[in-house]
Write a protein that holds these residues in place. Structure first.
Motif, PDB file in Angstrom:
ATOM      1  N   SER A 319      60.794 -33.485  74.653  1.00  0.00           N
ATOM      2  CA  SER A 319      61.812 -33.030  75.865  1.00  0.00           C
ATOM      3  C   SER A 319      62.110 -31.640  75.642  1.00  0.00           C
ATOM      4  O   SER A 319      62.625 -30.919  76.479  1.00  0.00           O
ATOM      5  N   ARG A 330      66.175 -33.103  81.148  1.00  0.00           N
ATOM      6  CA  ARG A 330      66.457 -34.142  80.653  1.00  0.00           C
ATOM      7  C   ARG A 330      66.956 -34.886  82.110  1.00  0.00           C
ATOM      8  O   ARG A 330      66.452 -36.317  81.945  1.00  0.00           O
ATOM      9  N   HIS A 331      67.757 -34.650  82.695  1.00  0.00           N
ATOM     10  CA  HIS A 331      68.102 -35.442  84.056  1.00  0.00           C
ATOM     11  C   HIS A 331      67.018 -35.608  84.731  1.00  0.00           C
ATOM     12  O   HIS A 331      67.093 -36.785  85.518  1.00  0.00           O
ATOM     13  N   ASP A 334      64.753 -38.422  83.408  1.00  0.00           N
ATOM     14  CA  ASP A 334      65.229 -39.757  83.776  1.00  0.00           C
ATOM     15  C   ASP A 334      65.149 -40.166  85.267  1.00  0.00           C
ATOM     16  O   ASP A 334      64.704 -41.185  85.483  1.00  0.00           O
ATOM     17  N   ALA A 337      61.279 -41.150  85.358  1.00  0.00           N
ATOM     18  CA  ALA A 337      61.301 -42.688  84.826  1.00  0.00           C
ATOM     19  C   ALA A 337      61.570 -43.403  85.523  1.00  0.00           C
ATOM     20  O   ALA A 337      60.969 -44.496  85.802  1.00  0.00           O
ATOM     21  N   GLU A 338      62.688 -43.284  86.510  1.00  0.00           N
ATOM     22  CA  GLU A 338      63.015 -44.613  87.462  1.00  0.00           C
ATOM     23  C   GLU A 338      62.266 -44.536  88.395  1.00  0.00           C
ATOM     24  O   GLU A 338      61.954 -45.799  88.977  1.00  0.00           O
ATOM     25  N   ARG A 343      56.910 -41.540  81.589  1.00  0.00           N
ATOM     26  CA  ARG A 343      57.429 -42.596  80.614  1.00  0.00           C
ATOM     27  C   ARG A 343      58.023 -41.825  79.477  1.00  0.00           C
ATOM     28  O   ARG A 343      57.290 -40.878  78.771  1.00  0.00           O
ATOM     29  N   ARG A 344      58.862 -42.497  78.768  1.00  0.00           N
ATOM     30  CA  ARG A 344      59.235 -42.145  77.628  1.00  0.00           C
ATOM     31  C   ARG A 344      58.353 -42.759  76.341  1.00  0.00           C
ATOM     32  O   ARG A 344      58.326 -43.825  76.385  1.00  0.00           O
ATOM     33  N   TRP A 350      57.751 -37.441  76.099  1.00  0.00           N
ATOM     34  CA  TRP A 350      57.497 -37.934  77.596  1.00  0.00           C
ATOM     35  C   TRP A 350      55.989 -37.552  77.869  1.00  0.00           C
ATOM     36  O   TRP A 350      55.361 -36.510  77.405  1.00  0.00           O
TER      37      TRP A 350
END
Length: 372
Positions: A319, A330-331, A334, A337-338, A343-344, A350
């Motif tokens: 990241s 970072r936001h 996320d 990813a949702e 993917r983490r 990432w």
């Protein structure tokens, strides 16, 4: 004051009905002035009506509201025709012509009022209520007069609905269809004059323009259809009239006219802030959402570009690397990813997913899609 008092108190009921009738009429017809960008017209007509009120008293010796309103209507109508003549015959713009007529007629009216005050019957004139308004002194006959004259104005507007609508949006097209645009302009202006002069006794010359402009300006925030705008503006004007009457009657030494205008101001502010399509709050929310979407797209593009550079979409990047390319990533990671586009991997790694790669291919291989 409790709501039942609105129906049980004769004085409050009379004032509220008069203010509601005035608000509905001026609000609905004020929509034409706002759409035609003639918001200053209400101010000019109300000020131009003052010498008509004074002359009506001097010529007839009567302080009957109908007589004074007719004098105001004649003076306001002549002032409006003078504005139209100045604009058509000279190079003076309409806003300048309105300002000239407003100041000249109002100054002449003040001179006449000063002369009247020196007469022996000055104390019986009661003309000062037309300057600042005295809604609390409305009588049943005044309410009937406002309702009848306002109904006539609304009836004319309804009868010429299509013509006035066309005149408000495209007068050149109306002329090409064979309509007498000048006659329609005079008729519409006359209707506006009538809707304004009936409210001078309630809110006065100084504040009457707010009764014309504010309801229409508030209604414009809620709809894009003219018919609905006229209805909503009339409803807002009536609501402000009743609210102002109730609030002023529940407190001592609070004038009704200014209170009505303050209620209108509150409605306008709420409309400017919260109207779904035009409200500032929702516009800020939409802009924030769009900015967030652009940032998410930018981070996905960065992940895609790094994967291409390293020869495979499964290549993991920290990241910190992504933050260096796109601060505050970072936001957005996320959010990706949702959606299943990233993917983490591990504690701080990432990578783009096959779904994310497919999404970038759909967007044209990482092109900047600002409208997405």
């Amino acid at each position: 004051m409790q709501l039942p008092d609105l129906f049980g108190d004769y004085t409050l009921r009379t004032v509220a009905l008069g203010a509601a009738a005035l608000g509905a009429t001026s609000g609905a017809l004020g929509s034409y002035a706002v759409l035609r960008k003639q918001s200053l017209l209400g101010d000019a007509i109300s000020h131009a009506a003052l010498p008509g009120i004074a002359l009506a008293f001097l010529l007839t010796g009567s302080k009957a509201p109908l007589v004074l309103v007719l004098g105001a209507a004649v003076a306001g109508w002549l002032g409006t025709l003078l504005v139209m003549r100045i604009v058509s015959a000279t190079r003076v713009k309409e806003d300048s012509a309105l300002g000239i007529v407003l100041s000249v007629f109002f100054g002449f009216g003040l001179v006449l009022l000063t002369f009247i005050q020196k007469r022996p019957d000055a104390s019986q004139a009661g003309l000062d209520r037309f300057l600042f308004g005295q809604a609390a002194t409305l009588l049943q006959r005044d309410v009937v007069m406002i309702a009848i004259l306002g109904g006539i104005a609304l009836g004319i507007a309804a009868l010429f609905w299509k013509e006035f609508k066309l005149l408000s949006f495209d007068p050149d097209f109306a002329a090409s269809l064979g309509f007498n645009v000048r006659w329609l302009d005079v008729l519409l202006t006359s209707v506006l004059v009538l809707s304004i002069v009936i409210g001078l006794q309630t809110v006065g010359v100084v504040l009457m323009s707010a009764m014309v402009v504010a309801p229409a300006a508030a209604a414009r925030q809620w709809t894009d259809r003219m018919g609905m705008m006229v209805i909503v503006a009339g409803g807002i004007g009536a609501l402000a009239g009743v609210s102002g009457a109730v609030i002023s009657s529940s407190a001592e030494h609070v004038p009704t006219g200014p209170t009505i205008v303050l209620c209108l101001t509150a409605i306008v502010l709420v409309s400017l802030a919260l109207a779904p399509n035009r409200g500032l709050v929702w516009e800020s929310v939409r802009q924030a959402r769009n900015r967030r979407q652009l940032h998410v797209t930018a981070v996905l593009r960065d992940l895609h570009a790094l994967a291409v550079q390293h020869g495979g979409q499964e290549h993991v990047h920290t990241s910190a690397v992504l933050e260096a390319m796109h601060p505050g990533a970072r936001h957005e990671l996320d959010a990706l990813a949702e959606r299943g586009w990233a993917r983490r991997t591990g504690a701080d790694g990432w990578s783009i997913t096959p779904e994310g790669r497919t999404e970038m291919d759909r967007r044209g291989g990482g092109a900047d899609e600002e409208g997405s």
